[in-house]
Motif scaffolding. Structure first.
Motif, PDB file in Angstrom:
ATOM      1  N   CYS A  60       7.994  36.979  31.612  1.00 31.15           N
ATOM      2  CA  CYS A  60       9.627  36.153  30.640  1.00 31.15           C
ATOM      3  C   CYS A  60      10.306  37.532  30.829  1.00 31.15           C
ATOM      4  CB  CYS A  60       8.365  36.610  28.990  1.00 31.15           C
ATOM      5  SG  CYS A  60       6.990  34.891  29.614  1.00 31.15           S
ATOM      6  N   GLN A  61      11.217  37.116  30.807  1.00 28.45           N
ATOM      7  CA  GLN A  61      12.629  37.948  30.475  1.00 28.45           C
ATOM      8  C   GLN A  61      13.070  37.796  29.406  1.00 28.45           C
ATOM      9  OE1 GLN A  61      14.768  37.335  34.394  1.00 28.45           O
ATOM     10  NE2 GLN A  61      15.003  35.619  34.020  1.00 28.45           N
ATOM     11  N   LYS A  62      14.085  38.342  28.565  1.00 27.39           N
ATOM     12  CA  LYS A  62      14.969  37.996  27.392  1.00 27.39           C
ATOM     13  C   LYS A  62      14.110  37.660  26.163  1.00 27.39           C
ATOM     14  CE  LYS A  62      18.536  36.950  30.881  1.00 27.39           C
ATOM     15  NZ  LYS A  62      19.959  35.867  31.555  1.00 27.39           N
ATOM     16  N   ASN A 101      11.091  42.219  28.401  1.00 23.73           N
ATOM     17  CA  ASN A 101      10.286  40.787  30.230  1.00 23.73           C
ATOM     18  C   ASN A 101       8.917  42.024  29.925  1.00 23.73           C
ATOM     19  OD1 ASN A 101      13.350  40.715  30.301  1.00 23.73           O
ATOM     20  ND2 ASN A 101      13.994  42.713  30.115  1.00 23.73           N
TER      21      ASN A 101
END
Length: 238
Positions: free
Chosen positions: A17-19, A53
């Protein structure tokens, strides 16, 4: 044309996952991902201190059901002393993966109020798509020269490639059995190549004659008187 998916297996890899939306005020959040398909649920490990992140790289398998071609994904923040915090979710359409066999995309997550909550990356692999897309061509009658490369029947016609015959070059040496064994050119050597040579000279006599037991006659001692000694002769008469 896509065939039925009932009973086939879909492989889902949760990359990361990011942001992500941050649900913690004073520390880094600990995200994890939940996948749901029908009544099957899978959960990744918790990415401790992953923050916004997180990386997972975990793979899961789902058995497909006919008529259900959506996969639900949700991201949560793990808490120790309280309930977990919801970060966001998304609904993944499986149409591309089921038709092409592969899909690697990033999907947008939405919070409870529909706002942007980050992104999640999934890799979908559907091995049955290749078989369904290619299928199997109908078998051609045996009297026909044509043949389908995808037919399940064994191929009994001519090879698609010419058979190259390779002639073995003649050997530079005759075979071992071409001639009888030849006798040895020389007799086998004896234990000793030559007889022992006699001595060059006969054994000579001793350089000196044997010495006599005494080189000189016995000498009288100058320190002792000449006999007779007492008891040597009978005593004289009186």
């Amino acid at each position: 044309m896509m065939a039925g998916i009932q009973g086939q297996v879909l492989e889902v890899t949760v990359v990361g996952c990011q942001k992500l939306k941050d649900t913690e005020w004073f520390s880094r959040q600990d995200p994890y991902v939940v996948l749901e398909y029908s009544s099957t649920r899978h959960r990744t490990r918790t990415c401790t201190d992953g923050g916004k992140n997180a990386v997972f790289q975990e793979k899961f398998m789902f058995t497909m059901l006919e008529g259900l071609r959506d996969l639900k994904v949700a991201v949560w923040n793990s808490n120790t002393l309280s309930t977990d915090d919801f970060i966001g979710n998304a609904t993944i359409k499986l149409q591309k993966a089921l038709s092409e066999g592969y899909d690697d995309c990033t999907w947008t997550l939405q919070s409870k109020n529909g706002r942007y909550a980050g992104e999640v990356r999934l890799i979908l692999h559907y091995a049955a798509a290749k078989k369904q897309n290619y299928g199997y061509a109908p078998q051609v009658p045996h009297h026909s020269a044509a043949h389908s490369p995808y037919s399940s029947a064994p191929y009994s016609g001519q090879s698609l490639y010419p058979q190259v015959q390779y002639s073995q070059p003649p050997s530079g040496y005759p075979p071992a059995s071409a001639y009888p064994p030849q006798p040895s050119a020389y007799p086998p050597p004896s234990a000793s190549a030559y007889p022992p040579a006699p001595s060059a000279y006969p054994p000579g006599p001793s350089g000196y004659p044997p010495a006599p037991s005494s080189a000189y006659p016995p000498q009288q001692s100058p320190y002792y008187p000449q006999g007779p000694y007492p008891g040597q002769y009978p005593p004289p008469p009186y």
